[in-house]
Write a protein that holds these residues in place. Structure first.
Motif, PDB file in Angstrom:
ATOM      1  N   LEU A 215       0.837  -1.043   0.079  1.00  0.00           N
ATOM      2  CA  LEU A 215       0.015  -0.077   0.017  1.00  0.00           C
ATOM      3  C   LEU A 215       0.796   1.431   0.014  1.00  0.00           C
ATOM      4  N   SER A 216       2.152   1.011  -0.245  1.00  0.00           N
ATOM      5  CA  SER A 216       2.896   2.376  -0.434  1.00  0.00           C
ATOM      6  C   SER A 216       2.651   3.228  -1.743  1.00  0.00           C
ATOM      7  N   ASP A 217       2.633   4.449  -1.915  1.00  0.00           N
ATOM      8  CA  ASP A 217       2.314   5.062  -3.083  1.00  0.00           C
ATOM      9  C   ASP A 217       3.203   4.724  -4.259  1.00  0.00           C
ATOM     10  N   ALA A 218       2.900   4.719  -5.415  1.00  0.00           N
ATOM     11  CA  ALA A 218       3.554   4.559  -6.627  1.00  0.00           C
ATOM     12  C   ALA A 218       4.979   4.964  -6.630  1.00  0.00           C
ATOM     13  N   ALA A 219       4.996   6.151  -6.438  1.00  0.00           N
ATOM     14  CA  ALA A 219       6.436   6.914  -6.530  1.00  0.00           C
ATOM     15  C   ALA A 219       7.407   6.607  -5.805  1.00  0.00           C
ATOM     16  N   SER A 220       7.085   6.310  -4.367  1.00  0.00           N
ATOM     17  CA  SER A 220       8.160   5.758  -3.271  1.00  0.00           C
ATOM     18  C   SER A 220       8.414   4.343  -3.518  1.00  0.00           C
ATOM     19  N   ALA A 221       7.427   3.385  -3.986  1.00  0.00           N
ATOM     20  CA  ALA A 221       7.650   2.003  -4.353  1.00  0.00           C
ATOM     21  C   ALA A 221       8.709   2.215  -5.592  1.00  0.00           C
ATOM     22  N   ALA A 222       8.416   2.912  -6.669  1.00  0.00           N
ATOM     23  CA  ALA A 222       9.337   2.877  -7.806  1.00  0.00           C
ATOM     24  C   ALA A 222      10.648   3.190  -7.638  1.00  0.00           C
ATOM     25  N   GLU A 223      10.705   4.197  -6.562  1.00  0.00           N
ATOM     26  CA  GLU A 223      12.070   4.706  -6.438  1.00  0.00           C
ATOM     27  C   GLU A 223      12.896   3.581  -5.376  1.00  0.00           C
ATOM     28  N   LYS A 224      12.200   3.024  -4.540  1.00  0.00           N
ATOM     29  CA  LYS A 224      12.859   1.988  -3.984  1.00  0.00           C
ATOM     30  C   LYS A 224      13.325   0.893  -4.714  1.00  0.00           C
ATOM     31  N   TRP A 225      12.480   0.451  -5.753  1.00  0.00           N
ATOM     32  CA  TRP A 225      12.716  -0.455  -6.803  1.00  0.00           C
ATOM     33  C   TRP A 225      13.884  -0.057  -7.566  1.00  0.00           C
ATOM     34  N   ARG A 226      14.084   1.244  -8.016  1.00  0.00           N
ATOM     35  CA  ARG A 226      15.051   1.634  -8.855  1.00  0.00           C
ATOM     36  C   ARG A 226      16.642   1.676  -8.128  1.00  0.00           C
ATOM     37  N   LEU A 227      16.441   2.105  -6.955  1.00  0.00           N
ATOM     38  CA  LEU A 227      17.532   2.025  -6.104  1.00  0.00           C
ATOM     39  C   LEU A 227      18.358   0.687  -5.755  1.00  0.00           C
TER      40      LEU A 227
END
Length: 333
Positions: A215-227
């Motif tokens: 349930l995290s927001d899309a932007a923070s989830a995408a950034e964690k995935w990128r890092l």
């Protein structure tokens, strides 16, 4: 003596039946508590769920719950579904099956989707051993989409999808998945390149590093995935329509500027006959000729002429073969 044996047999049967009934009742109570908690959580999140009627079943070797006239709504959308039935059986104790009966209606802003199907079953596995998996099977679907721009109509004969979280390395959180869509037709395809021919689509691949909070927001989830240097790897992409067959493999991720980067290698058989059939012969159509010129051609025994092309997206730009495409990619977040 025989009468005493019969009495003991009857008593044993009664005891077993009573035990089954008590166990079934206790399990139903736990299901009720779980559903009540789920409904409370959804209401707290601003989602409203309601059933016109509910039924319990499955005795003695299973548990089932049915919700007829399911209605869902929140601040931006609402949906209705004819019937939802969830069931569990001792014969398959590691999975729960959810069956949906059509028709359904979904409304969000200017969009309205009305759909129907012959059967729709979703299975959730891993209840006992925590090795979770999900598969979806829908047969003979029909969707009508209304919007401010007009009406779209889609049909398909078979849709199958599965996702099976696995662990290659504990920190990688690998999610293998597959999607298959058979005999897909739409008004948009019929009016453009495919005519009345149906389209078959198959995609298989994995996503790694999916260790994002639920349930995290899309932007923070995408950034964690990128890092974490997450990647989407598509090992098989197949598209088949009439004489045309496309196979491809792809890898994708996100760059430091939050833009997508990817490489897709495609092989196409039956391309020129397909273009000619749809009035786009490379001999008379400039765009078709330019498209074909971007590709390498190889003669494959038993297949014929196969065109190969690579699409590369990097640094916010895209290139098809050796030819740069005239657009830039903006950051996704």
């Amino acid at each position: 003596m025989d009468s005493i044996k019969r009495i003991w047999a009857v008593l044993a049967f009664v005891v077993i039946l009573a035990g089954l009934a008590l166990g079934w009742y206790g399990a139903q109570q736990k299901v009720t508590a779980f559903l009540d908690k789920l409904m409370d959580r959804e209401r707290a999140a601003g989602h409203q769920l309601a059933c016109s009627s509910q039924q319990k079943g499955g005795f003695p070797f299973g548990i089932s719950r049915s919700c007829s006239g399911l209605q869902f709504s929140d601040a931006n959308s609402k949906a209705t579904l004819a019937d939802l039935t969830a069931s569990w059986s001792v014969l398959s104790p590691n999975a729960v099956s959810v069956s949906l009966a059509s028709p359904s209606r979904f409304e969000a802003g200017p969009f309205e989707i009305i759909s129907s199907w012959d059967s729709s079953v979703t299975r959730y596995g891993g209840i006992l051993n925590n090795r979770s998996w999900t598969d979806v099977a829908v047969r003979h679907g029909d969707l009508s989409v209304k919007s401010s721009s007009g009406l779209g109509h889609f049909t398909f004969e078979r849709f199958d999808a599965s996702a099976t979280p696995g662990v290659l390395k504990p920190q990688d959180n690998i999610l293998p998945f597959s999607v298959k869509l058979d005999r897909f037709r739409s008004d948009a395809l019929a009016a453009s390149f495919f005519g009345s021919e149906a389209l078959d689509i198959k995609i298989e691949g994995v996503v790694d590093h999916l260790d994002v909070p639920p349930l995290s927001d899309a932007a923070s989830a995408a950034e964690k995935w990128r890092l974490a240097e997450g990647r989407l790897r598509l090992s098989a992409i197949e598209l088949h329509s009439g004489d045309l067959k496309v196979t491809a493999q792809a890898n994708a991720g996100l760059d430091p500027q939050h833009r997508a980067f990817a490489r897709l290698d495609a092989q196409i058989s039956g391309l020129v006959p397909w273009l000619e059939k749809h009035g786009l012969s490379p001999k008379s159509n400039f765009m078709s000729a330019a498209f074909v010129q971007m590709m390498q051609v190889e003669q494959v025994p038993g297949v014929g002429e196969v065109h190969k092309v690579t699409l590369v997206i990097e640094n916010g730009r895209a290139k098809l073969g050796a030819f740069p495409l005239p657009f830039a990619l903006a950051p996704l977040y």
